[in-house]
Design an enzyme around this catalytic site. Structure first.
Site, mmCIF file in Angstrom:
data_model
loop_
_atom_site.group_PDB
_atom_site.id
_atom_site.type_symbol
_atom_site.label_atom_id
_atom_site.label_comp_id
_atom_site.label_asym_id
_atom_site.label_seq_id
_atom_site.Cartn_x
_atom_site.Cartn_y
_atom_site.Cartn_z
ATOM 1 N N ARG A 57 -2.163 -0.171 -9.983
ATOM 2 C CA ARG A 57 -1.479 -1.158 -10.336
ATOM 3 C C ARG A 57 -1.738 -2.513 -10.578
ATOM 4 O O ARG A 57 -3.011 -2.788 -10.056
ATOM 5 C CB ARG A 57 -0.271 -1.060 -9.085
ATOM 6 C CG ARG A 57 0.086 0.138 -8.687
ATOM 7 C CD ARG A 57 0.428 0.303 -7.225
ATOM 8 N NE ARG A 57 0.579 1.650 -6.622
ATOM 9 C CZ ARG A 57 1.792 2.133 -6.429
ATOM 10 N NH1 ARG A 57 2.844 1.550 -6.674
ATOM 11 N NH2 ARG A 57 1.833 3.408 -6.022
ATOM 12 N N LYS A 86 5.388 11.461 -3.226
ATOM 13 C CA LYS A 86 6.516 10.348 -2.609
ATOM 14 C C LYS A 86 7.228 11.265 -1.539
ATOM 15 O O LYS A 86 7.589 12.348 -1.806
ATOM 16 C CB LYS A 86 7.408 9.805 -3.866
ATOM 17 C CG LYS A 86 8.400 8.960 -3.606
ATOM 18 C CD LYS A 86 9.107 8.479 -4.837
ATOM 19 C CE LYS A 86 10.207 7.326 -4.240
ATOM 20 N NZ LYS A 86 10.786 6.976 -5.792
ATOM 21 N N GLY A 98 0.853 -1.336 -0.067
ATOM 22 C CA GLY A 98 -0.057 -0.029 0.094
ATOM 23 C C GLY A 98 1.072 1.130 -0.046
ATOM 24 O O GLY A 98 2.082 1.323 -0.031
ATOM 25 N N ASP A 138 7.581 5.044 -10.248
ATOM 26 C CA ASP A 138 8.273 4.731 -9.062
ATOM 27 C C ASP A 138 9.855 4.259 -9.126
ATOM 28 O O ASP A 138 10.182 3.148 -9.239
ATOM 29 C CB ASP A 138 7.478 3.852 -8.419
ATOM 30 C CG ASP A 138 7.706 3.863 -6.915
ATOM 31 O OD1 ASP A 138 8.239 4.692 -6.575
ATOM 32 O OD2 ASP A 138 7.224 2.623 -6.242
ATOM 33 N N ASP A 180 3.673 -4.527 -7.982
ATOM 34 C CA ASP A 180 3.042 -3.169 -7.318
ATOM 35 C C ASP A 180 3.620 -1.984 -8.046
ATOM 36 O O ASP A 180 3.166 -0.853 -7.744
ATOM 37 C CB ASP A 180 3.407 -3.186 -5.729
ATOM 38 C CG ASP A 180 4.789 -3.082 -5.249
ATOM 39 O OD1 ASP A 180 5.352 -4.263 -5.713
ATOM 40 O OD2 ASP A 180 5.341 -2.300 -5.059
ATOM 41 N N ARG A 226 4.584 5.881 1.732
ATOM 42 C CA ARG A 226 5.243 7.286 1.854
ATOM 43 C C ARG A 226 4.567 8.106 0.664
ATOM 44 O O ARG A 226 5.343 8.952 0.225
ATOM 45 C CB ARG A 226 6.564 7.224 1.789
ATOM 46 C CG ARG A 226 7.302 6.272 0.461
ATOM 47 C CD ARG A 226 8.593 6.649 0.529
ATOM 48 N NE ARG A 226 9.269 6.009 -0.612
ATOM 49 C CZ ARG A 226 10.573 6.278 -0.834
ATOM 50 N NH1 ARG A 226 11.582 7.074 -0.057
ATOM 51 N NH2 ARG A 226 11.226 5.462 -1.921
ATOM 52 N N ASP A 264 9.473 5.833 7.662
ATOM 53 C CA ASP A 264 9.391 6.943 8.218
ATOM 54 C C ASP A 264 8.420 7.833 7.274
ATOM 55 O O ASP A 264 8.192 8.965 7.384
ATOM 56 C CB ASP A 264 10.626 7.821 8.252
ATOM 57 C CG ASP A 264 11.541 7.985 7.192
ATOM 58 O OD1 ASP A 264 11.114 7.620 6.041
ATOM 59 O OD2 ASP A 264 12.921 8.116 7.445
ATOM 60 N N GLY A 265 8.219 7.312 5.829
ATOM 61 C CA GLY A 265 7.278 7.933 5.191
ATOM 62 C C GLY A 265 7.989 9.075 4.406
ATOM 63 O O GLY A 265 7.336 9.827 3.688
ATOM 64 N N ARG A 284 4.426 13.543 -8.424
ATOM 65 C CA ARG A 284 4.464 12.988 -9.825
ATOM 66 C C ARG A 284 2.974 13.326 -10.643
ATOM 67 O O ARG A 284 2.089 13.253 -9.910
ATOM 68 C CB ARG A 284 4.950 11.724 -9.783
ATOM 69 C CG ARG A 284 3.871 10.755 -9.209
ATOM 70 C CD ARG A 284 4.462 9.066 -9.841
ATOM 71 N NE ARG A 284 5.616 8.626 -8.956
ATOM 72 C CZ ARG A 284 5.475 7.969 -7.822
ATOM 73 N NH1 ARG A 284 4.344 7.534 -7.526
ATOM 74 N NH2 ARG A 284 6.409 7.413 -7.536
#
Length: 453
Positions: free
Chosen positions: A187, A114, A91, A263, A253, A94, A126-127, A180
Site C-alpha cells: 500500500r 479478512k 498494520g 478492502d 492505507d 484482522r 477482535d480481529g 481475497r
C-alpha cells in the site's frame, strides 16, 4: 491434494523483503468452518479450483499452508492517513498474507485474509469479520469486476460460528473469514511507515520489490515507481467514476500501489450522478464523496511522493505527481466510452461526448445504471428528451464496440444499490437462505459477459 500442477505456481517473494516488513502470526481457531462461497472462476487462474470442499475449508478456514509458498501467515506493517490524519498505529489488524503464487498470465498474486484473527496490529479490535461484511465484499468485488474496474476478487467466504458485537449493525451478529485474491497488498501506507521511521534502506528495498515483482521492471528507481503508480491510480479513479462506485474510505492505507481497488467497508454505488453522494455515514465532510474520489486518490499518491522524497529528488517526483490529472482525463473518457459500448473516435470528440454525458446525468434524475444500459451501443431510446439532446446527437457519430444480442440486453439493468444489498442479506440473516446472493452473483456475471470485449 487436488491442486492442478499444470497451473499452480507457488511463490514466496514476500520473504525477500526481510523480517522488518511483517510479523508471523497464527490464525484464529474458529469454533466451526462452514463454506459459504467459493470463487472457482478466480481459483482456476491460480490452479486451486480443483480443491475439494474439505481441502478448500482446511486451507481457507483453518489456514493449513498451501504447498511450497509461505509456511506461516504474515501480518504486514504499514501506516497511513485516515481522513487526512496520520496514524502510525496501523498494520494488518484482522488479516494476513497467507500465500503467493503466479496466475495464468504470470502475475505475482497474494492470497490475503479478512477476519482471520488478532495480530500485533489489532489494537482494541477482535480481529474478526462479520458474515454480512463478507457478503457485502462478494457483491462489491463481483460488481466491480463486471464493470471493468481493477479490483481484488473475493476467493472464499467461510462462516466461523462466533457471535460478534458491532456498533453499526444489529448484534450479536454472525462471523466469517474471507480470502481475497490480489496482485499485491503493498500500500501507499507501506512506504509511509518506512519514511516515518526514516528507514531509507527499507524504502529502497520496497521500491525494488515493487518494481520487479509488481511491474516487471528490473529497476530500483523511486521516480519510475511513482510514475507507474500515478498511471495506475489515475485509471482506478476514472473507472470508479464510470462505474458510479463510491469506495467510502480512500485512506492512504487502502490504496494499493498496483492500482487495484480492495478492502471494502462502507461502499455504495451511487443511484444518480450526484457528486456529493457519500458511502460512509461517518464521512461528515464528504471527503470521499463520489465526485471527490479522483482528488482523494491524487492526495494519497502525493503522500507516496512525500515518503519517497527521502530517497529521491523533489523535482522529478513532483513532475511525476503532476501527471495524475493529464492521465486521469483520457482514462475517464475511455472508461465512459466503454460503458456506453462505443468505439473511440478522436480525443477531442470523445471528450466532448463524455462531458455532455456527465452534464446530462447531473441535471437529470436518470439512474446511472439505467442510462448506461439504455445507451449501450450508441443509440438512446426516444424517452430521453431534454437534457439528452446533445448526448443523442454526439452518440450518432459513434460505432458500437459490441452489439446487443446477448440475453442480458433483453432484461433490466443489473444494479447494486443499498436497498438490494439489504434485501439479499435479509434471508441469510433470518433463514440462512443464500439463494438471493447466488442468483445475484450469477446476474452480475451475466452482465459482465454482455459488457466484455
Amino acid at each position: 491434494m487436488a491442486i492442478d500442477p499444470q497451473v499452480y505456481r507457488p511463490e514466496a517473494e514476500l520473504l525477500t523483503l526481510g523480517d522488518g516488513f511483517f510479523d508471523p502470526v497464527a490464525p484464529a481457531d474458529f469454533p466451526e468452518t462452514r463454506l459459504r462461497f467459493r470463487n472457482d472462476r478466480a481459483a482456476a487462474q491460480i490452479g486451486l479450483d480443483t480443491l475439494t470442499d474439505d481441502e478448500w475449508t482446511r486451507h481457507f478456514g483453518r489456514f493449513s499452508p498451501l504447498p511450497d509458498t509461505l509456511s506461516k501467515p504474515l501480518a504486514l506493517r504499514y501506516h497511513g492517513h485516515q481522513f487526512r490524519n496520520y496514524n502510525p498505529d496501523l498494520g494488518d489488524g484482522r488479516g494476513f498474507t497467507f500465500a503467493q503464487m503466479r496466475d495464468e498470465g504470470g502475475r505475482l498474486m497474494d492470497l490475503g485474509t479478512k477476519g482471520s484473527g488478532q495480530t500485533p496490529w489489532s489494537r482494541a479490535g477482535d480481529g474478526r469479520l462479520t458474515l454480512k461484511g463478507g457478503m457485502r465484499e462478494i457483491l462489491a468485488t463481483e460488481m466491480l469486476e463486471a464493470l471493468n474496474v481493477p479490483t481484488s476478487r473475493t476467493l472464499s467466504l467461510i462462516e466461523t460460528g462466533e457471535e460478534l458485537q458491532r456498533g453499526d449493525e444489529p448484534s450479536p451478529t454472525r462471523s466469517a473469514v474471507l480470502v481475497r485474491l490480489n496482485h499485491s497488498h503493498v500500500r501507499i501506507g507501506s512506504f509511509q511507515r518506512l519514511a516515518y521511521e526514516r528507514d531509507e534502506a527499507g524504502l529502497r528495498t520496497l521500491v525494488g520489490y515493487t518494481l520487479r515483482n509488481l511491474y516487471d521492471e528490473n529497476s530500483d528507481d523511486p521516480v519510475r515507481l511513482l510514475d507507474l503508480v500515478v498511471s495506475r491510480t489515475a485509471r482506478l479513479a476514472a473507472r470508479y467514476m464510470a462505474a458510479g462506485f463510491v469506495h467510502g474510505v480512500l485512506n492512504s492505507d487502502n490504496i494499493n500501489v498496483t492500482g487495484e481497488s480492495f478492502d471494502y467497508g462502507p461502499w455504495r454505488f451511487a443511484p444518480t450522478w450526484d457528486p456529493a453522494f457519500t458511502a460512509a455515514y461517518f464521512d461528515h465532510q464528504g471527503l470521499y464523496a463520489f465526485g471527490r474520489q479522483p482528488e482523494a486518490i491524487h492526495w494519497d499518491v502525493m503522500q507516496m511522493a512525500v515518503a519517497l522524497r527521502q530517497i529521491a529528488e523533489s523535482d522529478p517526483l513532483v513532475a511525476a505527481l503532476d501527471q495524475f490529472g493529464p492521465r486521469y482525463q483520457p482514462e475517464v473518457t475511455e472508461a465512459i466510452l466503454w460503458r456506453l459500448g462505443v468505439r473511440p473516435r478522436d480525443p477531442d470528440t470523445d471528450r466532448d461526448l463524455v462531458q455532455a454525458t456527465e452534464r446530462a446525468l447531473r441535471t437529470s434524475s436518470v439512474g446511472i445504471d439505467r442510462f448506461f444500459f439504455d445507451a449501450f451501443g450508441g443509440e438512446l431510446p426516444g424517452t430521453y428528451d431534454e437534457p439528452w439532446a446533445e448526448v443523442r446527437a454526439a452518440l450518432a457519430a459513434y460505432e458500437p464496440r459490441k452489439d446487443r444480442s446477448h440475453p442480458y440486453w433483453a432484461g433490466e439493468p443489473c444494479s447494486m444499490l443499498i436497498d438490494e444489498v439489504e434485501a439479499i442479506w435479509a434471508p441469510i440473516a433470518e433463514h440462512d437462505d443464500w439463494r438471493a446472493l447466488n442468483a445475484k452473483v450469477a446476474a452480475i456475471r451475466e452482465m459482465g459477459e454482455a459488457l466484455a470485449e
